[in-house]
Design an enzyme around this catalytic site. Structure first.
Site, short mmCIF file in Angstrom:
data_model
loop_
_atom_site.label_atom_id
_atom_site.label_comp_id
_atom_site.label_asym_id
_atom_site.label_seq_id
_atom_site.Cartn_x
_atom_site.Cartn_y
_atom_site.Cartn_z
CD GLU A 63 18.33 158.79 -72.64
OE1 GLU A 63 17.12 158.95 -72.89
OE2 GLU A 63 18.98 157.84 -73.08
CE1 TYR B 220 14.06 156.00 -70.90
CE2 TYR B 220 14.50 158.35 -71.10
CZ TYR B 220 14.64 157.06 -71.56
OH TYR B 220 15.38 156.84 -72.70
CG ASP C 180 11.33 155.07 -73.43
OD1 ASP C 180 11.12 153.83 -73.45
OD2 ASP C 180 12.05 155.65 -74.27
#
Length: 395
Positions: A48, A131, A149
């Site tokens: 991520e 996020y 996002d």
């Protein structure tokens, strides 16, 4: 703009139907990505962070190498800075890599080496925002937390015709409210990843592929044919133009002069050919006039007439360097807030050149041992192209 909070009109039956339809589509269409092979929070976290500001197809090779070099949180916490940045070389936004190491050390020191399992604790880690915390919490630990996002905001804004400007931080609350309403609490990780995949492949920024969308019958903007009106996003400020001259300086031992950036700031601790900031006017003057009425030189060391004595000086601190009679060209690189323009020159050292403690002479074969940012890589490519062209011209 004011929203109608259309998600509040969804009853339990419609909500459940939406979730089942969406998850079924994801199970059938989900992307085969290396960080999805299991629910290891470390793998999810690394992927991520890498995926921020970076395309999936670019990340994959970096991800494999990173996991090979630093297979555990402990390995990452103990990673030498040079090796860590080398693993990240080319991905840009190098603060992400530095923050990963700091966060790994937090996990080792504060959480007994194990990724924390609550959103509040995950958010305490360096470099992890809402996020990333939502992605780790939902995918690894099945916490019903949204991972919002740009892709997700685009999908949700079209789904509910949300008119809030996604460029404004204050709008996040609206998207959080909508996502908390629709997220599948039994399979939140799959739901968030379905949102990511839909936004990436189907609900794209331009020309959304609505005919392929599994949730088109639930989508308010599809029903009203207003898909391209969403998301609402104000224009970003244009990056500021900054102008440099860059010097590729080679000595008689076929070594190149490199300068290390400061410990803090843009491209901290990374290595570049020497660059000096100049005005736009100076940049354009050199670009226009440097090669005028001058013949192209041979790259032979015996040739010492590379630049006439009355030619304007470019790097005052490198007086024992003769410069090629033409520039190698211009390199441009855009950071989030700056656009660098580097006019690149090649020169040969003819006498002693005094260097600082933050500089060193390096063989081209040793470039791979240092961490080079994108502007440096682009300057090397420019030099290699020029050298190849010279060889071809010389037969």
């Amino acid at each position: 703009m004011k929203n109608n909070n259309y998600w509040e009109t969804w009853g339990e039956e419609k909500l459940r139907s939406f979730q089942e339809t969406f998850i079924a589509w994801y199970e059938k269409e989900k992307r085969n990505l290396p960080w999805r092979v299991n629910l290891d929070p470390y793998r999810i976290w690394i992927s991520e962070i890498m995926l921020q500001q970076t395309r999936v197809d670019t990340v994959i090779d970096y991800y494999y190498r990173f996991m090979e070099w630093f297979p555990t949180i402990q390995d990452l916490a103990n990673a030498p800075d040079e090796k860590l940045l080398k693993a990240w070389e080319g991905l840009g936004y190098y603060s992400r890599a530095r923050n990963l190491k700091i966060a790994a050390q937090q996990i080792v020191n504060e959480f007994d080496g194990q990724m924390p399992r609550t959103i509040e604790e995950i958010r305490q880690l360096k470099g992890i925002g809402p996020y990333t915390a939502g992605a780790i919490g939902s995918i690894a630990f099945q916490l019903p937390e949204p991972a919002i996002d740009g892709n997700v905001m685009r999908v949700v804004s079209r789904l509910f015709e949300i008119e809030d400007d996604i460029a404004k931080a204050s709008s996040r609350k609206v998207f959080e409210e909508a996502m908390y309403k629709i997220i599948d609490e039994e399979r939140p990780g799959d739901f968030n990843q379905a949102m990511m995949d839909l936004g990436s492949a189907v609900c794209t920024p331009t020309s959304p592929k609505c005919e392929r969308c599994p949730i088109q019958s639930y989508c308010l903007s599809y029903q009203k044919n207003t898909m391209t009106n969403f998301p609402v996003k104000s224009k970003k400020l244009k990056p500021k133009d900054v102008y440099y001259i860059g010097g590729i300086i080679e000595n008689k031992q076929q070594e190149f002069l490199l300068s290390q950036r400061d410990e803090k700031g843009l491209l901290a601790n990374m290595w570049l050919f020497p660059i000096n900031e100049i005005t736009k006017e100076r940049f354009e003057f050199l670009q226009e006039n440097w090669a005028k009425e001058q013949q192209q030189m041979s790259l032979d060391f015996e040739e010492h007439s590379m630049v006439a004595e009355d030619t304007v000086d470019i790097f005052e601190e490198y007086s024992q360097v003769v410069w090629q009679k033409r520039t190698l060209g211009e390199v441009t690189h855009i950071f989030s807030h700056l656009k660098w323009h580097i006019l690149v020159f090649y020169g040969r050292q003819t006498g002693f050149t005094e260097i600082t403690e933050k500089q060193r002479w390096v063989k081209e074969t040793d470039f791979s041992t240092l961490v080079f940012p994108k502007p440096q890589q682009k300057m090397i490519e420019l030099f290699e192209t020029d050298r190849k062209n010279n060889k071809n011209e010389m037969g």
